[in-house]
Design an enzyme around this catalytic site. Structure first.
Site, PDB file in Angstrom:
ATOM      1  N   CYS A 153      45.502  38.863  47.312  1.00 13.08           N
ATOM      2  CA  CYS A 153      44.180  39.434  47.013  1.00 13.08           C
ATOM      3  C   CYS A 153      43.824  39.094  45.568  1.00 13.08           C
ATOM      4  O   CYS A 153      44.706  39.032  44.710  1.00 13.08           O
ATOM      5  CB  CYS A 153      44.184  40.954  47.173  1.00 13.08           C
ATOM      6  SG  CYS A 153      44.323  41.515  48.867  1.00 13.08           S
TER       7      CYS A 153
ATOM      8  N   LEU B 205      40.580  40.002  42.641  1.00 10.70           N
ATOM      9  CA  LEU B 205      39.352  40.773  42.420  1.00 10.70           C
ATOM     10  C   LEU B 205      39.058  40.886  40.932  1.00 10.70           C
ATOM     11  O   LEU B 205      39.953  41.179  40.133  1.00 10.70           O
ATOM     12  CB  LEU B 205      39.508  42.190  43.008  1.00 10.70           C
ATOM     13  CG  LEU B 205      38.400  43.187  42.677  1.00 10.70           C
ATOM     14  CD1 LEU B 205      37.104  42.815  43.385  1.00 10.70           C
ATOM     15  CD2 LEU B 205      38.816  44.607  43.048  1.00 10.70           C
ATOM     16  N   THR B 206      37.819  40.635  40.588  1.00 13.22           N
ATOM     17  CA  THR B 206      37.287  41.010  39.274  1.00 13.22           C
ATOM     18  C   THR B 206      36.371  42.205  39.493  1.00 13.22           C
ATOM     19  O   THR B 206      35.468  42.139  40.334  1.00 13.22           O
ATOM     20  CB  THR B 206      36.492  39.855  38.642  1.00 13.22           C
ATOM     21  OG1 THR B 206      37.318  38.697  38.562  1.00 13.22           O
ATOM     22  CG2 THR B 206      36.004  40.232  37.261  1.00 13.22           C
TER      23      THR B 206
ATOM     24  N   GLN C  63      32.163  41.004  36.216  1.00 16.59           N
ATOM     25  CA  GLN C  63      31.843  39.783  36.947  1.00 16.59           C
ATOM     26  C   GLN C  63      30.798  38.955  36.203  1.00 16.59           C
ATOM     27  O   GLN C  63      30.072  39.459  35.348  1.00 16.59           O
ATOM     28  CB  GLN C  63      31.370  40.128  38.361  1.00 16.59           C
ATOM     29  CG  GLN C  63      32.496  40.664  39.240  1.00 16.59           C
ATOM     30  CD  GLN C  63      32.034  41.060  40.631  1.00 16.59           C
ATOM     31  OE1 GLN C  63      30.862  40.946  40.973  1.00 16.59           O
ATOM     32  NE2 GLN C  63      32.968  41.540  41.453  1.00 16.59           N
TER      33      GLN C  63
ATOM     34  N   ARG D 208      31.342  36.703  34.055  1.00 12.14           N
ATOM     35  CA  ARG D 208      31.717  36.501  32.653  1.00 12.14           C
ATOM     36  C   ARG D 208      32.905  35.558  32.524  1.00 12.14           C
ATOM     37  O   ARG D 208      33.526  35.474  31.470  1.00 12.14           O
ATOM     38  CB  ARG D 208      32.039  37.856  32.003  1.00 12.14           C
ATOM     39  CG  ARG D 208      30.808  38.750  31.856  1.00 12.14           C
ATOM     40  CD  ARG D 208      31.154  40.195  31.529  1.00 12.14           C
ATOM     41  NE  ARG D 208      31.931  40.342  30.310  1.00 12.14           N
ATOM     42  CZ  ARG D 208      32.337  41.511  29.819  1.00 12.14           C
ATOM     43  NH1 ARG D 208      32.022  42.639  30.473  1.00 12.14           N
ATOM     44  NH2 ARG D 208      33.034  41.580  28.715  1.00 12.14           N
TER      45      ARG D 208
ATOM     46  N   TYR E 297      35.804  35.749  34.108  1.00  8.93           N
ATOM     47  CA  TYR E 297      37.126  36.339  34.319  1.00  8.93           C
ATOM     48  C   TYR E 297      37.726  35.926  35.662  1.00  8.93           C
ATOM     49  O   TYR E 297      38.950  35.876  35.812  1.00  8.93           O
ATOM     50  CB  TYR E 297      37.049  37.862  34.219  1.00  8.93           C
ATOM     51  CG  TYR E 297      36.827  38.360  32.807  1.00  8.93           C
ATOM     52  CD1 TYR E 297      37.691  37.993  31.781  1.00  8.93           C
ATOM     53  CD2 TYR E 297      35.757  39.196  32.496  1.00  8.93           C
ATOM     54  CE1 TYR E 297      37.493  38.445  30.485  1.00  8.93           C
ATOM     55  CE2 TYR E 297      35.554  39.653  31.201  1.00  8.93           C
ATOM     56  CZ  TYR E 297      36.424  39.281  30.197  1.00  8.93           C
ATOM     57  OH  TYR E 297      36.237  39.714  28.916  1.00  8.93           O
ATOM     58  N   GLY E 298      36.882  35.661  36.644  1.00  8.47           N
ATOM     59  CA  GLY E 298      37.391  35.232  37.944  1.00  8.47           C
ATOM     60  C   GLY E 298      38.168  33.927  37.831  1.00  8.47           C
ATOM     61  O   GLY E 298      39.284  33.803  38.356  1.00  8.47           O
TER      62      GLY E 298
ATOM     63  N   GLU F  29      45.592  32.996  49.931  1.00 10.77           N
ATOM     64  CA  GLU F  29      45.657  33.412  51.325  1.00 10.77           C
ATOM     65  C   GLU F  29      44.254  33.429  51.913  1.00 10.77           C
ATOM     66  O   GLU F  29      43.312  33.898  51.283  1.00 10.77           O
ATOM     67  CB  GLU F  29      46.312  34.795  51.404  1.00 10.77           C
ATOM     68  CG  GLU F  29      46.678  35.238  52.801  1.00 10.77           C
ATOM     69  CD  GLU F  29      47.509  36.510  52.785  1.00 10.77           C
ATOM     70  OE1 GLU F  29      46.984  37.562  53.173  1.00 10.77           O
ATOM     71  OE2 GLU F  29      48.681  36.450  52.357  1.00 10.77           O
TER      72      GLU F  29
ATOM     73  N   SER G 192      34.647  26.415  42.698  1.00 11.31           N
ATOM     74  CA  SER G 192      34.219  26.043  41.358  1.00 11.31           C
ATOM     75  C   SER G 192      35.428  25.685  40.496  1.00 11.31           C
ATOM     76  O   SER G 192      35.413  24.683  39.769  1.00 11.31           O
ATOM     77  CB  SER G 192      33.428  27.191  40.722  1.00 11.31           C
ATOM     78  OG  SER G 192      33.070  26.887  39.396  1.00 11.31           O
TER      79      SER G 192
END
Length: 541
Positions: free
Chosen positions: A397, A399-400, A405, A407, A409-410, A431, A444
């Protein structure tokens, strides 16, 4: 159910009804998309309807008032036939046509050999219905083979206008598939010869050519097995080794609805997107309070203030394995810090729809990214991974949190997961299936990482630089299937005189340079202090 008066007549609304509902789009303009009524409740004598907008992501589902419903176009759910004895499953209430199609699709899919169980399949023709949001299929590009025999690759010197890569291939054994499985021919076949999909060595010579105008590709690259670009995005079967993939077969009316109104986490208030199995008594609260350091959930602000006087944590439990500037990463063992891990899963489930929650967090490691200030280390996002993955998954899993979001960080989380894979000496892949936002982030990242390598290639002794798919995979730790699917997505591959050509047009180069200018924060491998463990030895659990 409820009744509404419409021109003197009484109209009964039940769960499963469909009708246009008024909402604001991104431009804040009124629109009337078709929606399905999932639930009805009465608050202070006022009827509220929980609606799911058809063909929209579930995070947009909401409670609406009756004045936003277009009763003139009300569609009632078709009544189910009596409980079938051979080909179907009994239903508890009428459902909409789309719900029945989904059920039929589940029945059909369950008969595949990869499933753990088999169910009877209806004999009537089944129309596939997408069960999860999908990103539009990739543009047409040529196919690369699937095996991975490495061989040297020659590359032309990169010039400003266009870079192109070439792969020599036994083109007598090549065909291609679209991302939805439709077969298309690559090039005119020679008389008397048939082309087979995915035959021959995969990692042949790749050369860089220069064109002022990029050549257009007229074929598709067959999607790899692990690619997100599958037609339905549903895993073949849930795995028993700690997978967090939801098999989607147990969805009911409860889990389809958001159950938490608002979450207060530190200085942020978050509006959940999806259902999360917090205790039932907390779901009726207007605000659910979380300690931002230990993630314990509390029912009131007074309880939170009392808890903060006793909570000694100012950072996630576990080991800090990375720090640069204000960004830190903490490694948390799901067995040693079970309460924190379970609370983290509950919070993450509010924003992840494609993952299911297992309270047994023992098989997982959690890597939490934080921002530091004078008050402590504040959680920004996280990713989890299996301690032992038989399928080379380096993320289960990811998640940001919404306040952080858009910014960058993802990509930082994704980049960190691949840095860990580099230290472990492995290639990795996330996964599947990914959420819609997760897929965009990964595509990206893969695109920028691969383009960065291709644009940095230099001529060798006057010869064209050489590279192979295997070498790209080894440099980046990105799995070969993801490298190929990214080249497909970018529409870089062409077939020219018996060889594969990767063409980097000036638009792609300019777009890549603009994107890289926005990535101000990158992972510095020198700041990573991480020693991989051999989790196959159960004593280390």
């Amino acid at each position: 159910m409820t009744k509404m008066a419409d021109g003197g007549s009484s109209v009964e609304i039940v769960e499963g009804c469909r009708l246009p509902v008024l909402r604001k789009n991104q431009e804040h303009e009124d629109e009337w998309p078709l929606a399905e009524i999932l639930s009805v409740k009465e608050v202070s004598g006022r009827k509220l309807y929980y609606v799911h907008y058809i063909d929209f992501n579930k995070r947009l589902d909401e409670w609406v008032t009756a004045d936003r419903l277009d009763m003139k176009k009300l569609q009632f759910p078709k009544k189910e036939a009596k409980t079938p004895t051979k080909n179907g499953l009994p239903g508890s209430r009428p459902s909409s046509p789309e719900l029945r199609k989904s059920l039929d699709l589940n029945l059909q899919s369950a008969t595949a050999p990869s499933r753990g169980k088999t169910l009877p399949t209806p004999k009537r023709k089944v129309e596939p219905v997408p069960l999860v949001p999908q990103v539009p299929p990739a543009p047409p590009v040529p196919s690369l083979p699937a095996s991975t025999e490495a061989s040297p690759a020659a590359v032309y010197p990169a010039v400003r206008e266009t870079n192109t890569f070439k792969t020599r291939e036994d083109h007598d054994q090549i065909s291609s598939l679209t991302t939805n499985g439709t077969a298309r021919r690559l090039i005119p076949s020679q008389p008397g010869r048939k082309r087979k999909a995915n035959c021959g060595p995969t990692d042949e010579m790749i050369k860089v050519l220069q064109y002022n105008k990029p050549q257009s590709a007229s074929v598709f690259l067959p999607p790899p097995e692990d690619s997100q670009d599958s037609s339905d995005g549903i895993p073949s079967a849930p795995r028993m080794t700690g997978s967090l993939v939801s098999d989607r077969s147990h969805d009911d009316i409860v889990t389809r609805m958001k159950n938490i109104e608002c979450i207060e986490l530190g200085r942020h208030r978050l509006k959940p997107w999806y259902f999360s199995p917090y205790p039932q008594e907390l779901t009726s609260l207007p605000i659910l309070y979380l300690c931002e350091f230990c993630l314990k959930y509390l029912k009131s602000l007074k309880c939170l203030q009392r808890h903060l006087t006793k909570c000694n944590l100012r950072h996630p439990p576990g080991n800090e394995i990375y720090r640069k500037g204000t960004i830190s990463f903490f490694e948390i063992d799901g067995r040693k810090n079970k309460n924190y891990s379970q609370n983290l899963c509950l919070l993450a489930k509010c924003f992840l729809d494609h993952k299911t929650l297992y309270y047994d967090t023992d098989p997982f490691l959690f890597y939490v990214m934080t921002e530091y200030d004078s008050k402590g280390f504040h959680i920004v996002g996280y990713f989890s991974k299996e301690k032992e993955s038989t399928e080379d998954y380096n993320v289960a899993c990811i998640l940001t949190l919404p306040p952080y979001q858009r910014r960058g960080y993802g990509k930082l989380l994704i980049e960190f997961s691949y840095e860990l894979s580099k230290v472990e000496g492995k290639t990795g892949t996330p996964e599947k299936p990914l959420s819609d936002l997760g897929l965009l982030s990964y595509r990206s990242y893969w695109s920028q990482t691969i383009l960065e390598i291709l644009m940095d290639l230099k001529p060798d002794n006057g010869e064209r630089p050489q590279i192979t798919i295997n070498e790209i995979s080894e440099i980046t730790s990105v799995k070969k299937e993801d490298v190929i699917s990214t080249l497909q997505y970018l529409n870089l591959i062409n077939y020219y005189k018996g060889q594969y050509i990767l063409t980097l047009s000036e638009d792609i180069v300019d777009g890549h340079e603009r994107a890289m200018q926005k990535r101000h924060t990158r992972i510095d491998p020198k700041c990573l202090h991480f020693t991989p463990k051999d989790w196959s030895k159960r004593g280390k659990w």
